[in-house]
Design an enzyme around this catalytic site. Structure first.
Site, PDB file in Angstrom:
ATOM      1  N   HIS A 115       0.835  -1.205   0.000  1.00 51.23           N
ATOM      2  CA  HIS A 115       0.000   0.000   0.000  1.00 51.23           C
ATOM      3  C   HIS A 115       0.872   1.258   0.000  1.00 51.23           C
ATOM      4  CE1 HIS A 115      -3.374  -2.627   0.746  1.00 51.23           C
ATOM      5  NE2 HIS A 115      -4.209  -1.610   0.840  1.00 51.23           N
ATOM      6  N   HIS A 174       1.090  -3.998   9.215  1.00 47.12           N
ATOM      7  CA  HIS A 174       2.493  -3.686   8.927  1.00 47.12           C
ATOM      8  C   HIS A 174       3.185  -3.107  10.149  1.00 47.12           C
ATOM      9  CE1 HIS A 174       2.649  -4.508   4.657  1.00 47.12           C
ATOM     10  NE2 HIS A 174       1.575  -3.778   4.443  1.00 47.12           N
TER      11      HIS A 174
END
Length: 355
Positions: A115, A174
């Site tokens: 992303h 993450h």
């Protein structure tokens, strides 16, 4: 790595505890950075504004995501939501509790962040294109206005990147160092394409050869490591094991799903941009009319939102990949060739009546 992971968990806990009220905003920013939105939102808009920028955007997104896949296979990055369960560094099984969300349970390795990388490379292309346009339009004596424009656009860029990074860390998909690597990697790929003008005039043969190279290299790398008894799909069973809700596991987050999606988009763009429909519409007389471009952009955006309702069956993995490739290829074909050609044909009768 345990040092980075342990301190990353502390950051995630801090965000989830003190910024829980901002979940809706952070979830929105996570969607802003979703690589899939590059092709369904950013690309249709920019291709009609500037075909050069739109074409570059697809190349940057595809190559950037391909590098992201290769680096994920090399770095073997863990994701926070499963790392806290798998690690042995916490004594007496006192692993921290991280909240999970519907978008947490991605199944591929975590480093670098896809992303963050996708968002940074595409927004880098958009900001540099906007700066190039304003520099050409502004008078040479307008140094102050140029500096203000430069400061505003790059401030907007970093605001969006930081927000996307925080959102990915907040949902525990993450660690902080993974999103930082993603942003840096995306900017490097985008900057490399600033010095690659050949993609604007690439033939269908170039698109097909590039597609074949990307696929064969990724497949060859996968098979080579498999022969060395290195399982590159090691993260999938771990993700399924520790995801709080099995319904949050999606096949389109697996490593090969992203590869197939990107190859489909590049394949479709190659066919579309070298088609007669594109040459007659976008490269023809109507292609320079603002009304034509606006109609194409609005129709493309509306049509691509309907694509979201097309659900690909996931019960057979190979069938999913084939249909995902076809669906992805149809996006640039629709935006670049089909819709502009249809609008071009509809505008012709009205032009004849006026004449």
């Amino acid at each position: 790595m345990d040092f980075l992971h342990r301190n990353g968990v502390l950051v995630i806990q801090h965000l989830q505890r003190d910024y829980r009220a901002y979940y809706d905003f952070l979830n929105f920013m996570s969607n802003v950075g979703d690589p899939r939105n590059i092709f369904s939102i950013y690309f249709p808009l920019w291709f009609q504004l500037n075909q050069t920028v739109g074409t570059k955007m697809v190349w940057v997104a595809v190559i950037g995501d391909w590098f992201n896949l290769i680096f994920k296979w090399i770095l073997f990055g863990h994701r926070p939501y499963w790392w806290v369960q798998e690690t042995q560094i916490y004594p007496n099984h006192s692993s921290p509790c991280l909240e999970q969300f519907p978008t947490t349970c991605e199944t591929g390795p975590g480093s670098p962040s896809g992303h963050a990388m996708g968002s940074s490379c595409v927004w880098y292309v958009m900001v540099t294109a906007a700066l190039s346009y304003t520099v050409n339009r502004l008078d040479k004596s307008s140094i102050t206005l140029h500096r203000l424009t430069w400061s505003f656009l790059w401030s907007l860029f970093w605001l969006i990147q930081i927000s996307v990074c925080i959102s990915r860390v907040f949902i525990a998909t993450h660690f902080p160092h993974q999103v930082i690597l993603g942003v840096i990697g995306g900017m490097l790929v985008a900057e490399a394409f600033e010095h690659t003008p050949g993609i604007q005039t690439a033939s269908l043969s170039t698109y097909l050869k590039t597609n074949l190279f990307l696929f064969l290299f990724a497949l060859g790398f996968y098979l080579l490591l498999s022969l060395l008894d290195i399982d590159l799909l090691w993260s999938v069973p771990i993700a399924k094991k520790w995801c709080a809700n099995p319904d949050w596991i999606h096949i389109d987050t697996t490593p090969f799903a992203g590869l197939v999606r990107n190859l489909g988009v590049l394949f479709g763009l190659g066919f579309a941009i070298n088609s007669e429909m594109f040459l007659m519409s976008c490269q023809g007389e109507n292609g320079y009319k603002p009304s034509f471009r606006m109609l194409c952009a609005i129709t493309s955006l509306t049509t691509l939102q309907l694509y979201r309702f097309i659900k690909i069956p996931t019960h057979t993995e190979h069938l999913f990949y084939v249909l995902s490739f076809c669906k992805s290829a149809s996006i640039p074909l629709t935006v670049v060739a089909l819709i502009p050609y249809c609008i071009h044909m509809l505008m012709k009768p009205s032009e004849k009546k006026i004449n």
